[in-house]
Motif scaffolding. Sequence first.
Motif, PDB file in Angstrom:
ATOM      1  N   HIS A  67       0.811  -1.223   0.000  1.00 43.26           N
ATOM      2  CA  HIS A  67       0.000   0.000   0.000  1.00 43.26           C
ATOM      3  C   HIS A  67       0.842   1.269   0.000  1.00 43.26           C
ATOM      4  O   HIS A  67       1.906   1.318   0.617  1.00 43.26           O
ATOM      5  CB  HIS A  67      -0.889   0.053   1.246  1.00 43.26           C
ATOM      6  CG  HIS A  67      -1.966  -0.962   1.272  1.00 43.26           C
ATOM      7  ND1 HIS A  67      -1.784  -2.197   1.832  1.00 43.26           N
ATOM      8  CD2 HIS A  67      -3.247  -0.932   0.819  1.00 43.26           C
ATOM      9  CE1 HIS A  67      -2.914  -2.894   1.721  1.00 43.26           C
ATOM     10  NE2 HIS A  67      -3.812  -2.152   1.100  1.00 43.26           N
ATOM     11  N   CYS A 125      -7.386   0.329   4.869  1.00 41.58           N
ATOM     12  CA  CYS A 125      -6.899   0.983   3.656  1.00 41.58           C
ATOM     13  C   CYS A 125      -8.075   1.428   2.786  1.00 41.58           C
ATOM     14  O   CYS A 125      -9.226   1.321   3.178  1.00 41.58           O
ATOM     15  CB  CYS A 125      -6.023   0.015   2.882  1.00 41.58           C
ATOM     16  SG  CYS A 125      -6.997  -1.327   2.181  1.00 41.58           S
ATOM     17  N   CYS A 129      -8.169   0.212  -0.448  1.00 38.11           N
ATOM     18  CA  CYS A 129      -8.201  -0.696  -1.601  1.00 38.11           C
ATOM     19  C   CYS A 129      -9.224  -1.804  -1.431  1.00 38.11           C
ATOM     20  O   CYS A 129      -9.551  -2.496  -2.401  1.00 38.11           O
ATOM     21  CB  CYS A 129      -6.805  -1.269  -1.875  1.00 38.11           C
ATOM     22  SG  CYS A 129      -6.410  -2.835  -1.072  1.00 38.11           S
TER      23      CYS A 129
END
Length: 337
Positions: free
Chosen positions: A183, A240, A242
């Motif tokens: 990330h 995150c 994502c």
Amino acid sequence: MADTTLITRLDTRLDQLVNIDMGERGVEHLFEAARALEGRSLIGAAADALMAVPEGGTVVLTTGSVSRAWITPDLGENDGPSGAAAIARALVLARSVTCVMLCEETLLPAIRKTCQAAGLFPVTLEQAAIAKADKSLATIVMLPYATDDAGGQAQAEMLLADLKPDLLFSTERVGRNEFGVYHSMRGIDYGMGRARVDFLFDLALERGIPVVAVGDGGNEIGMGKVADHVKAHVPYGDKCQCGCGGGIGAVTSCDVLVTAACSNWGCTAIAAAMAARAGDAKLMHTPDREALLLDTMVASGLINSTHGIVDDSVDGFPRQSHIAVAELCRTIVSRAL
Ligand SMILES: [Zn+2]
């Protein structure tokens, strides 16, 4: 023989200097956590580990971050390379170490130029052995690392068998989270085109080879050591963007973790602490050399990732701040030189 109580005081000042959280990233929390685990100065512990590498030993280093791989894999960030080059230089001068730098094949040209500007001529492993035997040339070996998981795992086994390193050093090298995703600080999956060097570090830790790691954000190799604190204090540390279900924190741990507001500053401070231990100013990363490396990184096309442009700001901090950190580190350790 260095005065150990003086060295201890200088180490603490170096820690304090490079952990002022000028970037508002939460690094002060990570510093406190790492400092508590180490029970002493992080910079001092890193310098001691590096100075304990035997004369003529081998150290594997890694840095580099493909910054916009969805546009081009040839573009890397400018936080990392100059710091790694400064540490490699200090190791070569202090211990005649064979330094092997690992990064993506696409980033080799830029990081090679950065190391060369730090005084290390890029050579093959065979050539490095000749140079070490007669101490006639300060060298560095640059090797590409696999950018897929299976390749990264296979290369880890091969490299440890072939190189038999005495220590591994990482700075500003992103590691995967618990779901295998790499990330950015903004919580985006940017594993594309990225070297899986974290597998090598995991294997080294399993085998008891010392690992020193520098990071500023929580997503780098080594931050597994303070994983709970990354989750609690770093943006996207627990979740995150994502959708993988995890946070940006890297799972890979280390023996000595050095936190800093900018990873390059951590390396500058470690080199200063090495110089203090050796009583040898040549090991320092000086303000002049920092300026040269900043210029070299611009000429090599490394990017200031915060602003999305190739210039001599690093992590959004302007040129003069990096030169000033080198100057202040030098001032701090001058009492030992
Ligand atoms: Zn994710």
